[in-house]
Design a protein around this motif. Structure first.
Motif, PDB file in Angstrom:
ATOM      1  N   ILE A 295      -4.470   6.848  -5.741  1.00 21.64           N
ATOM      2  CA  ILE A 295      -5.014   5.634  -5.839  1.00 21.64           C
ATOM      3  C   ILE A 295      -5.808   5.173  -4.610  1.00 21.64           C
ATOM      4  O   ILE A 295      -5.590   5.578  -3.515  1.00 21.64           O
ATOM      5  CB  ILE A 295      -3.962   4.590  -5.999  1.00 21.64           C
ATOM      6  CG1 ILE A 295      -4.157   3.139  -6.542  1.00 21.64           C
ATOM      7  CG2 ILE A 295      -2.950   4.370  -4.581  1.00 21.64           C
ATOM      8  CD1 ILE A 295      -3.195   2.245  -6.638  1.00 21.64           C
ATOM      9  N   LYS A 296      -6.934   4.463  -4.750  1.00 22.12           N
ATOM     10  CA  LYS A 296      -7.754   4.328  -3.696  1.00 22.12           C
ATOM     11  C   LYS A 296      -7.703   2.708  -3.188  1.00 22.12           C
ATOM     12  O   LYS A 296      -7.940   1.854  -4.193  1.00 22.12           O
ATOM     13  CB  LYS A 296      -9.203   4.442  -4.227  1.00 22.12           C
ATOM     14  CG  LYS A 296      -9.513   5.814  -4.370  1.00 22.12           C
ATOM     15  CD  LYS A 296     -10.987   6.081  -4.882  1.00 22.12           C
ATOM     16  CE  LYS A 296     -11.223   7.488  -5.408  1.00 22.12           C
ATOM     17  NZ  LYS A 296     -10.953   8.345  -4.397  1.00 22.12           N
TER      18      LYS A 296
ATOM     19  N   TYR B 113       1.395   6.164  -7.142  1.00 21.67           N
ATOM     20  CA  TYR B 113       0.335   6.609  -7.716  1.00 21.67           C
ATOM     21  C   TYR B 113      -0.595   7.444  -6.803  1.00 21.67           C
ATOM     22  O   TYR B 113      -1.716   6.761  -6.298  1.00 21.67           O
ATOM     23  CB  TYR B 113      -0.557   5.673  -8.282  1.00 21.67           C
ATOM     24  CG  TYR B 113       0.282   4.456  -9.232  1.00 21.67           C
ATOM     25  CD1 TYR B 113       0.515   4.945 -10.412  1.00 21.67           C
ATOM     26  CD2 TYR B 113       0.800   3.269  -8.728  1.00 21.67           C
ATOM     27  CE1 TYR B 113       1.158   4.186 -11.461  1.00 21.67           C
ATOM     28  CE2 TYR B 113       1.588   2.685  -9.426  1.00 21.67           C
ATOM     29  CZ  TYR B 113       1.558   2.734 -10.818  1.00 21.67           C
ATOM     30  OH  TYR B 113       2.465   2.034 -11.549  1.00 21.67           O
ATOM     31  N   PRO B 114      -0.106   8.648  -6.493  1.00 23.18           N
ATOM     32  CA  PRO B 114      -0.960   9.679  -5.401  1.00 23.18           C
ATOM     33  C   PRO B 114      -2.558   9.667  -6.046  1.00 23.18           C
ATOM     34  O   PRO B 114      -2.529   9.810  -7.258  1.00 23.18           O
ATOM     35  CB  PRO B 114      -0.318  11.125  -5.908  1.00 23.18           C
ATOM     36  CG  PRO B 114       1.085  10.744  -6.246  1.00 23.18           C
ATOM     37  CD  PRO B 114       1.022   9.432  -6.845  1.00 23.18           C
TER      38      PRO B 114
ATOM     39  N   THR C 276       0.843  -1.112   0.095  1.00 22.91           N
ATOM     40  CA  THR C 276       0.078   0.021  -0.002  1.00 22.91           C
ATOM     41  C   THR C 276       0.913   1.354   0.032  1.00 22.91           C
ATOM     42  O   THR C 276       0.579   2.314  -0.691  1.00 22.91           O
ATOM     43  CB  THR C 276      -1.057  -0.034   1.221  1.00 22.91           C
ATOM     44  OG1 THR C 276      -1.873  -1.070   1.085  1.00 22.91           O
ATOM     45  CG2 THR C 276      -1.774   1.149   1.440  1.00 22.91           C
ATOM     46  N   ARG C 277       1.940   1.191   0.864  1.00 18.71           N
ATOM     47  CA  ARG C 277       2.708   2.354   0.914  1.00 18.71           C
ATOM     48  C   ARG C 277       3.501   2.641  -0.324  1.00 18.71           C
ATOM     49  O   ARG C 277       3.532   3.712  -0.968  1.00 18.71           O
ATOM     50  CB  ARG C 277       3.657   2.163   2.116  1.00 18.71           C
ATOM     51  CG  ARG C 277       4.692   3.330   2.135  1.00 18.71           C
ATOM     52  CD  ARG C 277       5.924   3.080   3.048  1.00 18.71           C
ATOM     53  NE  ARG C 277       6.807   2.194   2.375  1.00 18.71           N
ATOM     54  CZ  ARG C 277       7.764   2.492   1.542  1.00 18.71           C
ATOM     55  NH1 ARG C 277       7.757   3.705   0.960  1.00 18.71           N
ATOM     56  NH2 ARG C 277       8.511   1.482   0.982  1.00 18.71           N
TER      57      ARG C 277
ATOM     58  N   CYS D  87       1.085   3.881  -3.075  1.00 23.38           N
ATOM     59  CA  CYS D  87       0.342   5.345  -2.772  1.00 23.38           C
ATOM     60  C   CYS D  87       1.544   6.286  -3.002  1.00 23.38           C
ATOM     61  O   CYS D  87       1.385   7.384  -3.538  1.00 23.38           O
ATOM     62  CB  CYS D  87       0.108   5.327  -1.388  1.00 23.38           C
ATOM     63  SG  CYS D  87      -1.725   4.767  -0.673  1.00 23.38           S
ATOM     64  N   ASP D  88       2.818   5.911  -2.799  1.00 26.27           N
ATOM     65  CA  ASP D  88       4.000   6.821  -3.602  1.00 26.27           C
ATOM     66  C   ASP D  88       4.019   6.687  -4.797  1.00 26.27           C
ATOM     67  O   ASP D  88       4.352   8.003  -5.218  1.00 26.27           O
ATOM     68  CB  ASP D  88       5.242   6.165  -2.783  1.00 26.27           C
ATOM     69  CG  ASP D  88       5.440   6.416  -1.466  1.00 26.27           C
ATOM     70  OD1 ASP D  88       4.728   7.086  -0.769  1.00 26.27           O
ATOM     71  OD2 ASP D  88       6.224   5.646  -0.648  1.00 26.27           O
TER      72      ASP D  88
ATOM     73  N   GLY E  13      -1.346   5.145   3.288  1.00 32.68           N
ATOM     74  CA  GLY E  13      -2.324   5.549   2.274  1.00 32.68           C
ATOM     75  C   GLY E  13      -3.571   4.803   2.130  1.00 32.68           C
ATOM     76  O   GLY E  13      -4.269   5.281   1.145  1.00 32.68           O
ATOM     77  N   ALA E  14      -3.819   3.930   2.871  1.00 36.48           N
ATOM     78  CA  ALA E  14      -5.077   3.183   2.637  1.00 36.48           C
ATOM     79  C   ALA E  14      -6.357   3.846   3.043  1.00 36.48           C
ATOM     80  O   ALA E  14      -6.300   4.797   4.047  1.00 36.48           O
ATOM     81  CB  ALA E  14      -5.126   1.847   3.294  1.00 36.48           C
TER      82      ALA E  14
ATOM     83  N   LYS F 273      -5.878  10.440   8.578  1.00 37.81           N
ATOM     84  CA  LYS F 273      -4.600  10.295   8.902  1.00 37.81           C
ATOM     85  C   LYS F 273      -3.859  11.320   9.728  1.00 37.81           C
ATOM     86  O   LYS F 273      -3.092  10.690  10.731  1.00 37.81           O
ATOM     87  CB  LYS F 273      -3.952  10.410   7.202  1.00 37.81           C
ATOM     88  CG  LYS F 273      -2.330  10.217   7.578  1.00 37.81           C
ATOM     89  CD  LYS F 273      -1.651  10.102   6.223  1.00 37.81           C
ATOM     90  CE  LYS F 273      -0.324   9.961   6.159  1.00 37.81           C
ATOM     91  NZ  LYS F 273       0.544   9.866   4.925  1.00 37.81           N
TER      92      LYS F 273
END
Length: 210
Positions: free
Chosen positions: A81-82, A78-79, A71-72, A75-76, A102-103, A200
């Motif tokens: 991303i869900k 693909y900012p 996940t990390r 998210c790094d 980023g989850a 967050k």
């Protein structure tokens, strides 16, 4: 916030039976499409690079790297991303780590299907979602460094649980417009724009804990 007419989903889990079960479950909802599957982090990275997706359902226990690290990395890379964590682990530290990675949600594998559906729709619509079993552990903590009122802190805790404005209004017996005013005030005071970032930040600053 709105949900796309068709939601394209990828399943990331190292157990074939689990993937088959989730895919079968989601097939009952016509607007869900499971368009890709992977059993490892490496496969997941490859499919995300080549597949148009609305959401990834990610397990924690993968063959190469764990789902939290995956996940990390995603998210790094693909900012925006869900990612929704779907796990058997009712572990506070895992939930905390998933949010920092980023989850946008965390649902337990023993949850009812309606809960998983609600989580997917909430996240794709721009929100966040946590299993009620986990959300009940969210508690308001120290607020020394910011100036939120008791009511704002109450609204913040509910938003962190994944409730929308109407649900917050119903629980607090206030109008939706009043909830919107509180929400705007909270975001302005914290200088935060999105629901995911709000959760967050609140966790990292000790405003809420799991």
């Amino acid at each position: 916030m709105s949900v796309p007419r068709s939601i394209r989903i990828a399943l990331i889990d190292d157990h074939v039976l689990v993937r088959d079960g989730v895919r079968s479950l989601l097939s009952a909802w016509p607007h869900f499409q499971v368009v890709a599957q992977a059993e490892s982090g490496a496969e997941a990275l490859e499919l995300v690079a080549s597949t148009e997706l609305d959401l990834l359902l990610v397990d924690i226990g993968l063959k190469d790297i764990n789902g939290l690290e995956l996940t990390r990395r995603l998210c790094d890379l693909y900012p925006g991303i869900k990612i929704l964590i779907l796990s058997m682990y009712d572990n506070q530290e895992y939930v905390r780590t998933s949010i920092k990675a980023g989850a946008l949600g965390y649902v337990l594998k023993n949850a009812p299907s309606t809960e998983l559906v609600a989580a997917i729709e909430a996240i794709v619509a721009g929100g966040s979602f946590y299993s009620p079993e986990l959300a009940r552990k969210l508690a308001v903590g120290s607020r020394e460094e910011i100036e939120l009122t008791p009511r704002e802190l109450q609204v913040l805790a509910m938003l962190a649980r994944g409730l929308n404005n109407k649900e917050v209004a119903r629980e607090l017996d206030i109008s939706v417009r009043t909830v919107e005013t509180y929400r705007l005030s909270i975001r302005r005071k914290l200088n935060i724009d999105t629901s995911a970032a709000l959760v967050k930040y609140a966790l990292e600053q000790g405003l809420i804990s799991i």
